[in-house]
Design an enzyme around this catalytic site. Structure first.
Site, PDB file in Angstrom:
ATOM      1  N   SER A  80      54.406 -22.733  37.355  1.00 24.75           N
ATOM      2  CA  SER A  80      55.013 -21.487  36.867  1.00 24.75           C
ATOM      3  C   SER A  80      56.156 -20.985  37.732  1.00 24.75           C
ATOM      4  O   SER A  80      56.254 -19.796  38.046  1.00 24.75           O
ATOM      5  CB  SER A  80      53.947 -20.391  36.704  1.00 24.75           C
ATOM      6  N   HIS A 113      45.901 -23.786  27.701  1.00 20.18           N
ATOM      7  CA  HIS A 113      46.347 -23.675  26.309  1.00 20.18           C
ATOM      8  C   HIS A 113      45.440 -22.747  25.502  1.00 20.18           C
ATOM      9  O   HIS A 113      45.352 -22.854  24.284  1.00 20.18           O
ATOM     10  CB  HIS A 113      46.472 -25.051  25.650  1.00 20.18           C
ATOM     11  N   ASP A 169      51.027 -16.910  32.654  1.00 23.75           N
ATOM     12  CA  ASP A 169      51.796 -17.169  33.869  1.00 23.75           C
ATOM     13  C   ASP A 169      52.410 -15.892  34.427  1.00 23.75           C
ATOM     14  O   ASP A 169      52.364 -15.625  35.635  1.00 23.75           O
ATOM     15  CB  ASP A 169      52.891 -18.198  33.597  1.00 23.75           C
ATOM     16  N   GLY A 227      54.393 -27.611  36.895  1.00 25.61           N
ATOM     17  CA  GLY A 227      53.329 -26.916  36.179  1.00 25.61           C
ATOM     18  C   GLY A 227      52.738 -25.764  36.957  1.00 25.61           C
ATOM     19  O   GLY A 227      51.606 -25.351  36.711  1.00 25.61           O
ATOM     20  N   TYR A 229      54.931 -29.077  23.401  1.00 28.39           N
ATOM     21  CA  TYR A 229      54.203 -27.818  23.595  1.00 28.39           C
ATOM     22  C   TYR A 229      54.215 -27.016  22.297  1.00 28.39           C
ATOM     23  O   TYR A 229      53.190 -26.494  21.846  1.00 28.39           O
ATOM     24  CB  TYR A 229      54.849 -27.043  24.739  1.00 28.39           C
TER      25      TYR A 229
END
Length: 387
Positions: free
Chosen positions: A129, A37, A175, A127, A227
């Site tokens: 990608s 993040h 990503d 998680g 998110y």
């Protein structure tokens, strides 16, 4: 990537569309070693590519038609008109490849259509990608076929725009850059502000270690609200502190910054995570470059505590992986990815892999959780043409 996989995808393309594809491409999923993040806060991240890939067989079309098929989704060929592609008009899996074509055209590139068949081994919702792998493999294929001359970081930016604007998911740039630019045997130290990159050697096997991915099988979705709330909170924190992004809050000035935020408790927690996480990335880079790889373990565990307590995006399954692995002798562990499910990573001595894996599996069974999927993460190559 085996020739057999490329051949199978090409063969299915031929069955679907009646002609051989012009080529076959692959793009990987990724694990983020540290730096969670931070990417949409202009900070530092450190992903590496997985051996799991999205593979696409593709041919050009000149009639404004885009035809899409996935080996992983029930249903036949989906046919779309290139001229009709519009942001947030598609809520299906097809939004990812069609969004890339839309983004290329929006950027002024003459892409007139394509026939595409896709197959992926990147676990969805874990998680890791899977969506970025799908976007980047399409972008690379169209870049090659239409001779657009775009570099990896340019393709990553276009794919991010496709996901932000066309799909409607507020993801950062990490990503897509990982899928496009990673190298085998390395982790990618990426500054998400200027996209400068450094390939950091990361060969755990040579040092007697392994990195395990534990997919909790708890599904998450970035395009859903939590998110977005975290991202908005970070932007609020930057605005209150008078900086362009939280990247600009120095680690040495964190206490003063938190004091300035007063009773904005939620924003304070988000700011503390991002600023300390950027510092953790820089610490891991320094440790790896000095050859002290085992010392990154406690830094990974620190990162998990911050994601759990300050960013509040962990879940009982992720916490159980981390706590159990550390209690079983792992060097370090943390959740990876967007949060609210997905996967954790575990750094362990090679000799301890079986014991740690067994302990995690038994802990999940005792808690009544769905059995996790555990596999080794080997730093692998980024997107490339394979046929």
């Amino acid at each position: 990537m085996s020739e057999a996989v490329a051949g199978a995808v090409a063969e299915r393309f031929t069955q679907l569309y009646g002609a051989e594809p012009e080529g076959v491409w692959a793009a990987p999923g990724r694990v983020n070693l540290i730096g969670e993040h931070t990417d949409y806060n202009d900070g530092f991240v450190m992903p590496f590519a997985l051996p799991h890939t999205a593979v696409a067989a593709v041919s050009r079309r000149e009639d404004g038609v885009l035809r899409l098929h996935s080996a992983d989704i029930d249903g036949g060929v989906v046919e779309l008109r290139v001229a009709d592609l519009a942001p947030e008009s598609d809520k299906n899996w097809t939004a990812y490849p069609s969004g890339v074509l839309w983004a290329l055209r929006e950027a002024g590139h003459e892409v007139t259509g394509a026939d595409i068949h896709l197959a992926s081994t990147v676990p969805s919702g874990a998680g890791l990608s899977s969506s970025a792998a799908l976007e980047v493999v399409i972008a690379l294929a169209l870049n090659d076929l239409y001779a657009l001359g775009l570099r990896g970081r340019q393709l990553a930016r276009l794919c991010q725009r496709a996901e932000n604007v066309y799909v409607g998911a507020p993801v950062g740039i990490m990503d897509q850059t990982a899928a496009a630019c990673c190298e085998a045997g390395h982790a990618l130290f990426l500054d998400t502000r200027d996209l400068s990159q450094r390939q950091i050697p990361f060969d755990l096997a040579a040092e007697g270690m392994r990195l395990l991915v534990v997919d909790t099988r708890v599904k998450h979705s970035h395009s859903e609200g939590e998110y977005g709330k975290r991202r908005a909170g970070c932007e609020k924190g930057a605005a209150l502190l008078g900086v362009d992004a939280l990247r600009d809050v120095p680690y040495s000035g964190l206490d003063a910054a938190l004091e300035r935020l007063g009773d904005e408790e939620e924003v304070r927690r988000l700011v503390r995570h991002v600023v300390t996480e950027d510092e953790r990335v820089e610490r891991v880079v320094a440790l790896l470059e000095s050859g002290d790889t085992r010392a990154i373990g406690p830094v990974l565990a620190e990162g998990h505590a911050s994601l759990r307590d300050d960013f509040r995006i962990s879940c009982p399954e992720l916490d159980l992986v981390v706590d159990t692995a550390l209690a079983s002798g792992a060097l370090g562990a943390r959740m990876t990815g967007g949060g609210f499910g997905g996967s954790a990573i575990v750094l362990t001595e090679a000799a301890d892999v079986d014991a740690v894996t067994k302990a995690v599996e038994e802990a999940f069974a005792a808690a009544g959780f769905t059995a996790p999927r555990v596999f080794e993460a080997v730093p692998s190559a980024g997107a490339r043409r394979i046929r």
